[in-house]
Design an enzyme around this catalytic site. Structure first.
Site, PDB file in Angstrom:
ATOM      1  N   LYS A  95     -31.258  22.670  -6.899  1.00 47.63           N
ATOM      2  CA  LYS A  95     -32.060  21.603  -7.515  1.00 47.63           C
ATOM      3  C   LYS A  95     -33.360  21.413  -6.731  1.00 47.63           C
ATOM      4  CE  LYS A  95     -27.900  19.411  -9.341  1.00 47.63           C
ATOM      5  NZ  LYS A  95     -26.820  18.444  -9.138  1.00 47.63           N
TER       6      LYS A  95
ATOM      7  N   GLN B 265     -25.061  13.520  -5.359  1.00 45.54           N
ATOM      8  CA  GLN B 265     -24.262  14.693  -5.722  1.00 45.54           C
ATOM      9  C   GLN B 265     -22.764  14.374  -5.674  1.00 45.54           C
ATOM     10  OE1 GLN B 265     -25.526  17.776  -6.750  1.00 45.54           O
ATOM     11  NE2 GLN B 265     -23.407  18.324  -7.153  1.00 45.54           N
TER      12      GLN B 265
ATOM     13  N   ASP C 222     -29.507  11.515 -13.541  1.00 45.63           N
ATOM     14  CA  ASP C 222     -28.272  12.216 -13.929  1.00 45.63           C
ATOM     15  C   ASP C 222     -27.704  11.629 -15.223  1.00 45.63           C
ATOM     16  OD1 ASP C 222     -27.441  14.448 -12.552  1.00 45.63           O
ATOM     17  OD2 ASP C 222     -26.505  13.342 -10.914  1.00 45.63           O
TER      18      ASP C 222
END
Ligand code: NDP
Length: 306
Positions: free
Chosen positions: A52, A96, A119
């Site tokens: 990412k 994460q 997200d």
């Protein structure tokens, strides 16, 4: 059979994003900024976060990686999240997953300001998605929609069978494929581990989205001829012949199924890479304040947390 080439599409999208970043900077504004919090030293999580961060660099975004020790307390993590919630230089950020067992993921998710939740996991963004309102769509489902769009795959009136009902893939995908619009307007069947006679369901499907996390689960005898097959699964298996020591397998038996279907995504080079690009698209939307105005600041009220 035609391959749904995530790598190619992801590259196209990255070039589009990079061009937009140049325009933004040309107007004298700062580059979009994505931050990522990584707790602990899980190998797979590190790989995902690193890719990412690398993708941010490729498109001209600023990125910040915040690495925290695996024994960090929940409150310390929430403090870190609040710093990002209130940092005007950060457009969006992710935490994460998975998190260490002593940390309540639900509580962490609720601590993230919805306007920075690129997200798309916060209930506010899930609600917006469900009601077909503008907002961040979780990266993997967004990547699946994008690949369907770019290959102009018909979805209206089609029977779409999704295997797996997780909050990050299967469940949102079922909502998105049933929504009014394109991609969407499908008739959706959402399957899971308690589904009886799964093959009966998959054999009726025009579109199958496999997201259950069981390597090479979907076999040719479970697929109707000409179906579109989207493989979300990623399982690492040991492979000493590779430099990394492992290789990746999807939830679909590619060898068998590719001979029978009309379109298929490979693993790797399919949905995984699209997921990263979708996160970049969400970050760009955050920087452009497409869904939320930055003046509407959010702060966590401890009383509302579980
Ligand atoms: P979860 O483990 O959270 O969910 C798995 C789902 O599959 C559950 O709903 C479970 O049912 C269902 N399931 C498990 N076994 C069966 C079975 N034999 N038959 C039918 N349904 C079954 O997984 P995720 O959604 O997080 O991930 C799924 C896969 O996708 C994993 O391989 C993961 O690595 C990958 N992934 C890939 C991403 C990408 O970028 N490409 C992003 C995210 C995930 P039940 O609810 O009843 O337990």
């Amino acid at each position: 059979m035609q391959l749904l080439d995530g790598k190619k599409i992801a590259q196209e999208i990255k070039e589009e994003i990079a061009a937009e970043v140049l325009k933004i900077k040309g107007r004298g504004r700062k580059a979009p900024h994505l931050a990522a919090i990584l707790v602990g030293d899980d190998g797979a999580s590190q790989t995902y976060v690193n890719s990412k961060v690398k993708s941010c660099e490729e498109v001209g975004f600023k990125s910040t990686l915040i690495k925290l020790k695996k024994d960090i307390t929940q409150n310390e993590l929430i403090t870190q999240i609040n710093l990002l919630n209130n940092d005007d230089s950060v457009d969006g950020f992710i935490v994460q997953l998975p998190l260490p067992k002593h940390i309540n993921e639900e509580r962490i998710l609720l601590s993230i300001a919805p306007e920075k939740d690129v997200d798309g996991f916060h209930p506010v963004n899930v609600g917006r998605m469900t009601l077909n309102m503008p907002g961040y769509i979780p990266a993997t489902p967004k990547g699946i929609l994008e690949i369907i769009k770019r290959y102009k795959i018909e979805t209206e009136g089609k029977h779409c069978v999704i295997i797996g009902r997780s909050n990050i893939v299967g469940l949102p995908m079922s909502i998105l494929m049933a929504r009014k619009g394109y991609p969407g307007n499908s008739t959706v069947t959402l399957c899971h581990s308690k589904t009886r006679n799964l093959s009966e369901e998959t054999l009726k499907a025009d579109i199958i989205i496999a997201a259950l996390g069981q390597k090479e689960f979907l076999k040719a005898n479970m697929v109707k001829k000409g179906a579109v097959v989207i493989d979300v699964g990623i399982t690492r298996i040991e492979d000493k012949t590779r430099k990394s020591g492992y290789r990746l397998l999807g939830d679909v038996d590619f060898e068998e199924v590719s001979k029978k279907c009309s379109y298929i995504t490979p693993v790797p080079g399919g949905i995984g890479i699209m997921t990263v690009v979708s996160l970049l698209q969400n970050t760009l939307s955050a920087a452009k304040e497409e869904y939320y105005e930055k003046t509407l600041r959010f702060s966590v009220d401890e009383d509302f947390l579980p």
